[in-house]
Design an enzyme around this catalytic site. Structure first.
Site, PDB file in Angstrom:
ATOM      1  N   ASP A  95       0.671  -1.219   0.019  1.00  0.00           N
ATOM      2  CA  ASP A  95      -0.038   0.206  -0.027  1.00  0.00           C
ATOM      3  C   ASP A  95       0.909   1.116   0.089  1.00  0.00           C
ATOM      4  OD1 ASP A  95      -2.375   1.231   0.037  1.00  0.00           O
ATOM      5  OD2 ASP A  95      -2.789   0.973   2.103  1.00  0.00           O
ATOM      6  N   HIS A  96       0.241   2.305   0.362  1.00  0.00           N
ATOM      7  CA  HIS A  96       0.966   3.751   0.043  1.00  0.00           C
ATOM      8  C   HIS A  96       2.341   3.783   0.379  1.00  0.00           C
ATOM      9  CE1 HIS A  96      -2.721   5.939  -0.254  1.00  0.00           C
ATOM     10  NE2 HIS A  96      -3.323   5.165   0.549  1.00  0.00           N
ATOM     11  N   ASP A 131       2.789   6.279  -4.186  1.00  0.00           N
ATOM     12  CA  ASP A 131       2.078   7.281  -3.683  1.00  0.00           C
ATOM     13  C   ASP A 131       2.672   8.523  -3.823  1.00  0.00           C
ATOM     14  OD1 ASP A 131       0.271   9.215  -2.375  1.00  0.00           O
ATOM     15  OD2 ASP A 131       0.032   8.227  -0.796  1.00  0.00           O
ATOM     16  N   GLU A 161      -0.986   6.821  -7.361  1.00  0.00           N
ATOM     17  CA  GLU A 161      -2.033   7.875  -6.897  1.00  0.00           C
ATOM     18  C   GLU A 161      -1.564   8.996  -7.489  1.00  0.00           C
ATOM     19  OE1 GLU A 161      -4.095   9.454  -2.877  1.00  0.00           O
ATOM     20  OE2 GLU A 161      -2.884   7.499  -2.713  1.00  0.00           O
ATOM     21  N   GLU A 169      -2.892   8.697   6.157  1.00  0.00           N
ATOM     22  CA  GLU A 169      -2.395   7.104   6.045  1.00  0.00           C
ATOM     23  C   GLU A 169      -0.893   6.981   6.103  1.00  0.00           C
ATOM     24  OE1 GLU A 169      -3.437   3.060   4.803  1.00  0.00           O
ATOM     25  OE2 GLU A 169      -4.657   4.643   5.518  1.00  0.00           O
ATOM     26  N   HIS A 212      -9.415   9.161   3.793  1.00  0.00           N
ATOM     27  CA  HIS A 212      -9.028   7.995   4.797  1.00  0.00           C
ATOM     28  C   HIS A 212      -9.589   8.002   6.026  1.00  0.00           C
ATOM     29  CE1 HIS A 212      -5.187   7.569   1.961  1.00  0.00           C
ATOM     30  NE2 HIS A 212      -5.962   6.774   1.809  1.00  0.00           N
ATOM     31  N   GLY A 213      -9.796   7.014   6.683  1.00  0.00           N
ATOM     32  CA  GLY A 213     -10.327   7.019   7.958  1.00  0.00           C
ATOM     33  C   GLY A 213     -12.160   7.003   7.740  1.00  0.00           C
ATOM     34  N   HIS A 249      -9.839   4.640  -2.850  1.00  0.00           N
ATOM     35  CA  HIS A 249      -9.078   4.623  -1.763  1.00  0.00           C
ATOM     36  C   HIS A 249     -10.046   5.255  -0.730  1.00  0.00           C
ATOM     37  CE1 HIS A 249      -4.486   4.160  -2.118  1.00  0.00           C
ATOM     38  NE2 HIS A 249      -5.186   3.637  -3.222  1.00  0.00           N
ATOM     39  N   SER A 252     -13.760   3.234   3.627  1.00  0.00           N
ATOM     40  CA  SER A 252     -14.611   2.803   4.695  1.00  0.00           C
ATOM     41  C   SER A 252     -15.370   3.989   5.166  1.00  0.00           C
ATOM     42  CB  SER A 252     -13.433   2.920   6.060  1.00  0.00           C
ATOM     43  OG  SER A 252     -12.423   1.807   5.914  1.00  0.00           O
ATOM     44  N   ASN A 271      -9.809  -0.177  -1.141  1.00  0.00           N
ATOM     45  CA  ASN A 271      -9.004  -0.403   0.188  1.00  0.00           C
ATOM     46  C   ASN A 271      -9.841  -0.745   1.294  1.00  0.00           C
ATOM     47  OD1 ASN A 271      -6.879  -0.413  -1.839  1.00  0.00           O
ATOM     48  ND2 ASN A 271      -5.961   1.356  -0.780  1.00  0.00           N
ATOM     49  N   LEU A 272      -9.405  -1.276   2.226  1.00  0.00           N
ATOM     50  CA  LEU A 272     -10.217  -1.425   3.434  1.00  0.00           C
ATOM     51  C   LEU A 272      -9.138  -1.677   4.660  1.00  0.00           C
ATOM     52  CD1 LEU A 272     -13.365  -1.174   4.075  1.00  0.00           C
ATOM     53  CD2 LEU A 272     -13.354  -3.687   4.239  1.00  0.00           C
ATOM     54  N   ASP A 273      -9.390  -0.647   5.535  1.00  0.00           N
ATOM     55  CA  ASP A 273      -8.262  -0.954   6.707  1.00  0.00           C
ATOM     56  C   ASP A 273      -8.972  -0.264   8.104  1.00  0.00           C
ATOM     57  OD1 ASP A 273      -6.157  -1.063   8.128  1.00  0.00           O
ATOM     58  OD2 ASP A 273      -5.167   0.785   7.389  1.00  0.00           O
TER      59      ASP A 273
END
Length: 340
Positions: A95-96, A131, A161, A169, A212-213, A249, A252, A271-273
Site C-alpha cells: 500500500d501507500h 503514492d 495515486e 495514512e 482515509h478513515g 481509496h 471505509s 482499500n479497506l483498513d
C-alpha cells in the site's frame, strides 16, 4: 490455491472490470490479520487482495529494528505458504509508499522480485503502490515511469495515486478540501506519461473526494461519477474505451450507492483498513472488559490463564474481521466470483 501468478492476477482484474465488481484490498499487519482476511475471502468464495502499508511493514519488522523490507518479505513468504490452504486466489500488494520511503521499501521489494523472475520464479508481490500525491504531478509521473518500467519487467502491476486523498495514512496526510478531485487534464497527462497498457499495466487511484478513515456524514462529499468523466475524457483523446482500472481509496464508511456507482465506473480494487481494524479490535475489547478479573491478576489473585491466553481472544478477533471482509465482498459484488 497458491498466491496468484501474474497471469491469474491479470485475469482477476480483467474479470472484475468486465463484471463491474471490485476486490476488497485488506490491509494486514500480522499473520493473524492475514488469516482473518483469507478466511473472509474463502467464506465468501471471492478472490481478493491483501496489502501491507509502510507502517504495517515496519510493525511486522518488529519494534527492535522496524525494518520495513524484512517485515514485508516475512509476511509475504508466510502468505505464499499459508494461502495454499484457502480455496481462493490472493494477490499480495504493498500500500501507500511516499517518495521518502521508496528506497527503503518499494524499490528493494521490486529488486527481490526481479531476481526471482530472472531465476524463473514468480514475483514475491503481485503489485506495488507508488503514492506521489504529495509531489507535483510532473514529478509524480516521472517517478511512476521509472517504476513502471521495472514492475513491467518483473511481471508486477504498479498502482499510482496521482492526486491527493484526504485524511492521513501512515504519515501521508492531506487536508479535506475542494482539491480532492482529479481532473480530466490530470488523467490525460497520466495516460500520456504511462500509456494505456502498452508500457505496463497500472492501477489508477484517482481522487473523487476520498478520505482515509471514517468521518461523520456531511464531512466528505464523494463524487464517484467523476470516474466516468475521467474515463470518457481519456477515451475521447486516445480512442480506447474505459481505459483505466480504478482504485477506491478511503472506502471505509462509504454508502452502498457510492460504492455501486464507483463499480459501474471502473473501480476494480477498493482499500479497506479502518473498518477491518475496528472489527478485529472490538471483540478483543469486549473480552477484556467482560473478563477483567481473569486477564488481570486482581488483588493478589492469579487470574485465569484461559482468559488471557492470546489464542482465546485472538480467535474472536479473527472471526470478527473475517466477517467484515465477507461483508466487503458482498458490497463490492466479488462474493461468489472466484476463478474456478
Amino acid at each position: 490455491m497458491p498466491i496468484a501468478t501474474p497471469e491469474v492476477y491479470n485475469e482477476m482484474l480483467d474479470r472484475a472490470k468486465a463484471g463491474k465488481f471490485a476486490y476488497p484490498a485488506i490491509n494486514v499487519t500480522s499473520s493473524q490479520t492475514l488469516n482473518a482476511a483469507l478466511r473472509g475471502f474463502a467464506e465468501a468464495e471471492s478472490d481478493g487482495i491483501v496489502q501491507i502499508s509502510t507502517g504495517g511493514a515496519e510493525f511486522l519488522g518488529g519494534q527492535y529494528s522496524k525494518d520495513m523490507v524484512s517485515g514485508a518479505v516475512a509476511l509475504a513468504e508466510y502468505a505464499h505458504i499459508i494461502a495454499e490452504k484457502y480455496p481462493v486466489n490472493i494477490a499480495l500488494h504493498t500500500d501507500h509508499c511516499p517518495k521518502d520511503k521508496l528506497d527503503g521499501y518499494v524499490r528493494p521489494l521490486i529488486a527481490i522480485s526481479e531476481e526471482r523472475v530472472k531465476a524463473g520464479r514468480n514475483p514475491l508481490f503481485q503489485s506495488h503502490m507508488w503514492d506521489g500525491s504529495a509531489e507535483t504531478l510532473a514529478d509524480n509521473l516521472s517517478i511512476a515511469q521509472e517504476l513502471l518500467e521495472r514492475t513491467r519487467a518483473a511481471k508486477i502491476i504498479l498502482e499510482v495515486e496521482i492526486t491527493p486523498t484526504g485524511g492521513e495514512e501512515d504519515g501521508v496526510s492531506h487536508e479535506i478540501n475542494d482539491e480532492l478531485y482529479t481532473t480530466v487534464d490530470d488523467a490525460i497527462r497520466t495516460a500520456e506519461a504511462l500509456g494505456l497498457g502498452e508500457k505496463g499495466r497500472y492501477l489508477l487511484a484517482a481522487s473523487f473526494g476520498n478520505v482515509h478513515g471514517v468521518y461523520k456524514p456531511g464531512n466528505v462529499v464523494l463524487r464517484p461519477d467523476l470516474l466516468k468523466e475521467l474515463n470518457d475524457g481519456v477515451a475521447a483523446k486516445f480512442g480506447k474505451a474505459s481505459p483505466f482500472d480504478f482504485v477506491f481509496h478511503g472506502g471505509s464508511g462509504s454508502t452502498e450507492q457510492e460504492i455501486l456507482t464507483a463499480l459501474e465506473n471502473g473501480v476494480v480494487k477498493m482499500n479497506l483498513d479502518t473498518d477491518t481494524q475496528y472489527a478485529f479490535t472490538r471483540p478483543v475489547a469486549a473480552h477484556m472488559f467482560q473478563n477483567y478479573d481473569g486477564v488481570l491478576k486482581v488483588d493478589g489473585e492469579v487470574g485465569n490463564k484461559k482468559a488471557y491466553d492470546p489464542r482465546t481472544w485472538g480467535k474472536l478477533a479473527e472471526a470478527s474481521m473475517a466477517a467484515r471482509v465477507l461483508q466487503a465482498t458482498q458490497n463490492l459484488r466479488s462474493a461468489g466470483n472466484k476463478i474456478k
